[in-house]
Scaffold this motif. Structure first.
Motif, short mmCIF file in Angstrom:
data_model
loop_
_atom_site.label_atom_id
_atom_site.label_comp_id
_atom_site.label_asym_id
_atom_site.label_seq_id
_atom_site.Cartn_x
_atom_site.Cartn_y
_atom_site.Cartn_z
N LEU A 36 -33.08 11.87 1.50
CA LEU A 36 -32.11 10.81 1.23
C LEU A 36 -31.38 11.05 -0.09
CD1 LEU A 36 -34.14 7.71 2.46
CD2 LEU A 36 -31.99 8.57 3.42
N ALA A 37 -32.10 11.59 -1.08
CA ALA A 37 -31.45 11.93 -2.35
C ALA A 37 -30.42 13.04 -2.13
CB ALA A 37 -32.49 12.38 -3.37
N GLN A 38 -30.80 14.05 -1.35
CA GLN A 38 -29.86 15.14 -1.06
C GLN A 38 -28.66 14.63 -0.25
OE1 GLN A 38 -32.57 17.74 0.98
NE2 GLN A 38 -33.33 18.69 -0.90
N ALA A 39 -28.91 13.73 0.70
CA ALA A 39 -27.82 13.18 1.50
C ALA A 39 -26.86 12.36 0.64
CB ALA A 39 -28.39 12.32 2.63
N THR A 40 -27.41 11.62 -0.32
CA THR A 40 -26.58 10.84 -1.23
C THR A 40 -25.66 11.75 -2.04
OG1 THR A 40 -28.18 9.04 -1.38
CG2 THR A 40 -26.63 9.27 -3.21
N ARG A 41 -26.22 12.82 -2.59
CA ARG A 41 -25.40 13.76 -3.36
C ARG A 41 -24.38 14.46 -2.45
NH1 ARG A 41 -25.96 11.40 -7.70
NH2 ARG A 41 -27.44 12.11 -9.28
N ALA A 42 -24.76 14.75 -1.20
CA ALA A 42 -23.81 15.38 -0.27
C ALA A 42 -22.63 14.45 0.00
CB ALA A 42 -24.52 15.74 1.03
N CYS A 43 -22.91 13.16 0.12
CA CYS A 43 -21.82 12.19 0.32
C CYS A 43 -20.90 12.15 -0.90
CB CYS A 43 -22.42 10.80 0.57
SG CYS A 43 -23.22 10.58 2.17
N GLU A 44 -21.48 12.16 -2.09
CA GLU A 44 -20.68 12.13 -3.31
C GLU A 44 -19.85 13.40 -3.46
OE1 GLU A 44 -23.30 9.21 -6.19
OE2 GLU A 44 -23.67 11.37 -6.28
N THR A 45 -20.44 14.54 -3.12
CA THR A 45 -19.71 15.81 -3.19
C THR A 45 -18.55 15.82 -2.21
OG1 THR A 45 -21.71 17.00 -3.88
CG2 THR A 45 -19.92 18.31 -2.95
N GLU A 46 -18.76 15.25 -1.04
CA GLU A 46 -17.73 15.23 0.00
C GLU A 46 -16.51 14.45 -0.45
OE1 GLU A 46 -15.86 16.22 3.39
OE2 GLU A 46 -17.89 16.89 2.92
N VAL A 47 -16.72 13.32 -1.12
CA VAL A 47 -15.58 12.47 -1.51
C VAL A 47 -15.10 12.75 -2.93
CG1 VAL A 47 -16.32 10.65 0.06
CG2 VAL A 47 -17.05 10.56 -2.33
N GLY A 48 -15.84 13.54 -3.70
CA GLY A 48 -15.40 13.90 -5.04
C GLY A 48 -15.51 12.78 -6.05
N ARG A 49 -16.48 11.88 -5.89
CA ARG A 49 -16.67 10.78 -6.83
C ARG A 49 -18.12 10.32 -6.78
NH1 ARG A 49 -13.00 6.97 -6.74
NH2 ARG A 49 -11.48 7.82 -5.30
N ARG A 50 -18.56 9.65 -7.85
CA ARG A 50 -19.89 9.08 -7.89
C ARG A 50 -19.90 7.77 -7.13
NH1 ARG A 50 -22.80 11.69 -12.15
NH2 ARG A 50 -24.64 10.54 -11.47
N LEU A 209 -23.39 15.02 13.76
CA LEU A 209 -23.82 13.98 12.82
C LEU A 209 -23.10 14.13 11.49
CD1 LEU A 209 -27.65 13.92 13.56
CD2 LEU A 209 -26.06 12.04 13.93
N GLU A 210 -22.97 15.38 11.02
CA GLU A 210 -22.29 15.60 9.75
C GLU A 210 -20.82 15.21 9.84
OE1 GLU A 210 -21.76 19.07 6.34
OE2 GLU A 210 -22.94 19.46 8.14
N GLN A 211 -20.18 15.52 10.97
CA GLN A 211 -18.78 15.14 11.14
C GLN A 211 -18.62 13.62 11.15
OE1 GLN A 211 -17.22 17.03 14.66
NE2 GLN A 211 -17.73 19.09 13.94
N GLN A 212 -19.59 12.92 11.74
CA GLN A 212 -19.55 11.46 11.72
C GLN A 212 -19.73 10.93 10.30
OE1 GLN A 212 -21.72 9.27 14.73
NE2 GLN A 212 -21.82 11.07 16.05
N ALA A 213 -20.60 11.57 9.53
CA ALA A 213 -20.81 11.17 8.14
C ALA A 213 -19.52 11.34 7.34
CB ALA A 213 -21.94 11.98 7.50
N VAL A 214 -18.85 12.48 7.54
CA VAL A 214 -17.60 12.74 6.82
C VAL A 214 -16.53 11.73 7.22
CG1 VAL A 214 -15.72 14.41 6.54
CG2 VAL A 214 -18.09 15.18 6.48
N ALA A 215 -16.50 11.35 8.50
CA ALA A 215 -15.53 10.36 8.96
C ALA A 215 -15.76 9.01 8.28
CB ALA A 215 -15.60 10.21 10.48
N TRP A 216 -17.01 8.62 8.11
CA TRP A 216 -17.33 7.37 7.42
C TRP A 216 -16.96 7.45 5.94
CZ3 TRP A 216 -18.91 2.66 9.21
CH2 TRP A 216 -19.32 2.59 10.54
N LEU A 217 -17.01 8.64 5.37
CA LEU A 217 -16.74 8.82 3.94
C LEU A 217 -15.25 8.96 3.63
CD1 LEU A 217 -19.59 11.36 3.13
CD2 LEU A 217 -19.45 9.02 2.28
N SER A 218 -14.43 9.26 4.61
CA SER A 218 -13.02 9.59 4.36
C SER A 218 -12.26 8.52 3.58
CB SER A 218 -12.30 9.91 5.69
OG SER A 218 -12.35 8.80 6.56
N PRO A 219 -12.50 7.22 3.78
CA PRO A 219 -11.76 6.23 2.96
C PRO A 219 -12.09 6.29 1.48
CG PRO A 219 -12.67 5.21 4.94
CD PRO A 219 -13.32 6.55 4.79
N TYR A 220 -13.23 6.88 1.13
CA TYR A 220 -13.66 6.91 -0.27
C TYR A 220 -13.21 8.18 -0.99
CZ TYR A 220 -16.70 2.95 0.79
OH TYR A 220 -17.16 1.72 1.15
#
Length: 224
Positions: A36-50, A209-220
């Motif tokens: 979950l910690a790695q997934a959190t950082r992956a989400c932040e890396t994807e959107v370029g913000r904390r 699953l990763e593509q779905q995660a990126v789609a959820w992150l795109s607004p951020y």
């Protein structure tokens, strides 16, 4: 070397619930917490913000730009206690030029600013001709959660070209529901890849699953 363990955007109970329970059962709680910690950082890396709460982040800024629509230091704004003398604030501080009034922090809430908070904001100014100053909380307003805007109050000695070091804590104190979902998908994708070498036959597609995660992150995602 200490491990990077941010506060996860998705809880362990949320990951274990629903369709991904079969993935979670193959790992102990320590492994799931790390995922979950790695997934959190992956989400932040994807959107370029904390996104997750952070402590003691340091940013450096070069102060430039004076808004022509507001008072600078050399606009002859009278002093509060000596207005009758006709002296400007800039002259009273002996700066010889305009003072910068604004600074924008890199980290702010792209959505749901009511769920974001800043704490322990410390600003240190270092001037190009020498000397530094730690600003008191009475010398600036903000930062504002929706923009990261920090506004130096009139009279703060911040000449053009000064160097500002800002140390602050912030992040979502309440995680938006869509970010929780994105983190859950990202964690599930990581777990799928962990299990794939052990025999395959998984019912979940890690790439999907990763593509779905990126789609959820795109607004951020950061646009600038």
């Amino acid at each position: 070397m200490s491990a990077d363990m941010p506060i996860p955007l998705c809880s362990m109970d949320e990951l274990k619930a629903g369709a991904f329970a079969d993935l979670a059962q193959a790992f102990d709680d320590t492994a799931l917490a790390r995922t979950l910690a790695q997934a959190t950082r992956a989400c932040e890396t994807e959107v370029g913000r904390r996104l997750a709460p952070f402590i003691g982040l340091t940013e450096s800024h070069r102060l430039d730009g004076v808004d022509p629509d507001e008072y600078g230091a050399s606009t002859n704004l009278p002093l509060d206690l000596a207005g009758s003398l006709g002296r400007s604030r800039g002259l009273s501080l002996s700066t010889g030029g305009d003072l910068v009034r604004h600074l924008w922090l890199h980290q702010s809430a792209p959505h749901y600013p009511d769920l974001w908070s800043y704490t322990n904001v410390q600003v240190t100014l270092t001037r190009s001709y020498g000397g530094s100053q730690v600003l008191g909380i009475d010398q600036f307003d903000g930062p504002e959660p929706d923009t990261g805007h920090l506004w130096f109050r009139l009279g703060t000695w911040a000449p053009l070209g000064s160097f500002a070091r800002v140390v602050y804590s912030g992040g979502y104190h309440t995680v938006p529901a869509d970010l929780e979902r994105a983190c859950k998908y990202m964690a599930a994708a990581i777990l799928c890849r962990e299990l794939a070498p052990l025999g395959g036959g998984q019912q979940h597609d890690a790439s999907e699953l990763e593509q779905q995660a990126v789609a959820w992150l795109s607004p951020y995602m950061r646009a600038d």
